[in-house]
Scaffold this motif. Sequence first.
Motif, PDB file in Angstrom:
ATOM      1  N   TRP A 187      47.876   2.809  23.472  1.00  0.00           N
ATOM      2  CA  TRP A 187      49.150   3.431  23.108  1.00  0.00           C
ATOM      3  C   TRP A 187      50.279   2.413  23.121  1.00  0.00           C
ATOM      4  O   TRP A 187      51.169   2.448  22.265  1.00  0.00           O
ATOM      5  N   ALA A 197      42.857   4.636  20.175  1.00  0.00           N
ATOM      6  CA  ALA A 197      44.214   4.868  20.683  1.00  0.00           C
ATOM      7  C   ALA A 197      45.258   4.194  19.798  1.00  0.00           C
ATOM      8  O   ALA A 197      46.222   4.833  19.373  1.00  0.00           O
ATOM      9  N   VAL A 252      43.318   3.814  27.145  1.00  0.00           N
ATOM     10  CA  VAL A 252      44.322   4.638  26.450  1.00  0.00           C
ATOM     11  C   VAL A 252      45.746   4.117  26.651  1.00  0.00           C
ATOM     12  O   VAL A 252      46.481   3.958  25.663  1.00  0.00           O
ATOM     13  N   LEU A 272      42.089   9.271  18.549  1.00  0.00           N
ATOM     14  CA  LEU A 272      41.730   8.941  19.931  1.00  0.00           C
ATOM     15  C   LEU A 272      40.470   9.702  20.350  1.00  0.00           C
ATOM     16  O   LEU A 272      39.556   9.126  20.960  1.00  0.00           O
TER      17      LEU A 272
END
Length: 235
Positions: free
Chosen positions: A49, A109, A45, A147
């Motif tokens: 991101w 993500a 993640v 996500l």
Amino acid sequence: MSFLIDAIRWIFGGDLSGTDPIPLALGIHLLYTVVSVAVAIVIAVPVGWLIGHTGRGRDAAVSISGAARAIPSFGLFILLVLLMGVIHKPEAAVVTFVILGIPSILAGAYSGFEAIDRAVIDAGRAMGMTEWQVLWRIEVPLGMPLLVAGIRSAVLQVVATVTIAAYVGIGGLGQYIIAGIPLRQLEMVLGGAILVAVLALVLDGLFALLQSASVPRGFRGPRHPTRARPAVATT
């Protein structure tokens, strides 16, 4: 049809032939899944991101994710068992499941950020938001549904892989399929397959609800959409 009936009877009190009780096997199966997906989330993640926010490294992430998805899961597991030693089979199993779970979560993500209308992000910056505020107040909430979809895909893949990894004796629901084949107990084999399928369907349903709930309120469709009225001809 009789095979199915025999399998259901086995689930509710059949001969386990030295295998673990079903509740214990279910708990082990879920434990491997939860731990592996949690570790994969911690790794994938933040990287996803970062890629989605900066737009850098996307090509490398796509290449790595594609290559990881092409790895045969059982072959990778056996290789890690050989490298880490047979006394570390649980650790090798977790490492295998984490590697298999990362590509879906990583893709979810960064693709969640990429799917956001850039005008929304530009508007946030025009209002004076810092990059940190843009990340947490705009990109993370709006990218959350994709996500969750990536985590949902990773969970299903790990659940399926834990089943075949029972071949080396790590437990879980797959042990009934592995043990039933040489014993020619078809009700055990089919019963184990049914348990795995039910577990996958239940988890998939839970994540479908979570994915729906993760959509920001302002972006959800109307619960009672107004029906389009037929056009009235005027004379």
